[in-house]
Design an enzyme around this catalytic site. Structure first.
Site, PDB file in Angstrom:
ATOM      1  N   CYS A 101       3.882  65.037  67.374  1.00  0.00           N
ATOM      2  CA  CYS A 101       3.253  65.442  66.646  1.00  0.00           C
ATOM      3  C   CYS A 101       1.822  64.805  66.476  1.00  0.00           C
ATOM      4  CB  CYS A 101       3.639  65.637  65.330  1.00  0.00           C
ATOM      5  SG  CYS A 101       2.798  66.513  63.948  1.00  0.00           S
ATOM      6  N   HIS A 143       8.297  73.849  64.217  1.00  0.00           N
ATOM      7  CA  HIS A 143       7.646  72.754  63.918  1.00  0.00           C
ATOM      8  C   HIS A 143       6.339  73.199  63.234  1.00  0.00           C
ATOM      9  CE1 HIS A 143       6.082  68.571  65.225  1.00  0.00           C
ATOM     10  NE2 HIS A 143       4.935  69.233  65.056  1.00  0.00           N
ATOM     11  N   GLU A 144       5.357  73.953  63.754  1.00  0.00           N
ATOM     12  CA  GLU A 144       3.899  74.260  63.124  1.00  0.00           C
ATOM     13  C   GLU A 144       4.036  74.825  61.645  1.00  0.00           C
ATOM     14  OE1 GLU A 144       1.643  72.838  64.492  1.00  0.00           O
ATOM     15  OE2 GLU A 144       2.409  72.586  66.137  1.00  0.00           O
ATOM     16  N   HIS A 147       4.980  72.334  58.771  1.00  0.00           N
ATOM     17  CA  HIS A 147       3.636  71.495  58.219  1.00  0.00           C
ATOM     18  C   HIS A 147       2.935  72.529  56.965  1.00  0.00           C
ATOM     19  CE1 HIS A 147       2.443  68.635  61.232  1.00  0.00           C
ATOM     20  NE2 HIS A 147       2.771  69.548  62.205  1.00  0.00           N
TER      21      HIS A 147
END
Length: 179
Positions: A101, A143-144, A147
């Protein structure tokens, strides 16, 4: 304009981002933000970036690439701008894979993610997006979107023997390949 990428330890990365408001769709403000995000992501060779990573509390992620130096074996992922996303697993099967990341530089860890997902949301003009994703594409989206809920990938690691500094774990890999 290239924006500063926040790093793990910055409390702003732990916030839950609010949805992009309807009045922002199609605006020059949103267009500029998205252009800045792509410029920032490309400047560091990333495959995805979420607005909270640059200190913007909005449910906005970008991702996509034809070929990635950071993930040379990964299949191409279509360039996507996704606002106010919703992810639905298509089946309970997960697979483990290495993740890095831009907000956790120099480290990689093995993370379980759903193999196949449906993601929905909106494009910058407010038009609906709905796609099915598998494999690395599905991993990048998950994953994104983490956030957006204040979650960084290390919190998903279950085996810390598979988490560490890239230069130690992968001495032959480019030391900048951390996203």
């Amino acid at each position: 304009m290239i924006r500063n990428i926040l790093k793990m330890g910055d409390e702003r990365l732990l916030r839950i981002a609010p949805p992009v408001p309807a009045e922002m769709f199609g605006s020059s403000e949103l267009e500029t933000l998205i252009a800045d995000m792509f410029e920032t992501m490309h400047s560091v060779g990333g495959v995805g970036l979420a607005a909270p990573q640059i200190g913007i509390d909005l449910q906005l992620v970008i991702f996509g690439f034809e070929r990635s130096e950071r993930y040379p074996q990964a299949e191409a992922v279509p360039q996507t701008i996704l606002l106010n996303p919703l992810i639905t697993p298509l089946h309970p099967g997960v697979e483990e894979g290495w993740e890095g990341c831009l907000s956790v530089p120099g480290l990689r860890g093995m993370v379980d993610r759903y193999q196949s997902i449906r993601y929905e949301g909106f494009d910058p003009d407010g038009q609906p997006i709905e796609r099915i994703a598998h494999g690395f594409h599905a991993r990048v989206v998950q994953h994104e979107c983490d956030h957006l809920i204040g979650r960084l990938y290390p919190s998903r690691i279950t085996d810390f023997s598979k988490f560490g500094f890239m230069d130690v774990m992968f001495p032959d890999m480019d030391p900048n390949a951390d996203e």
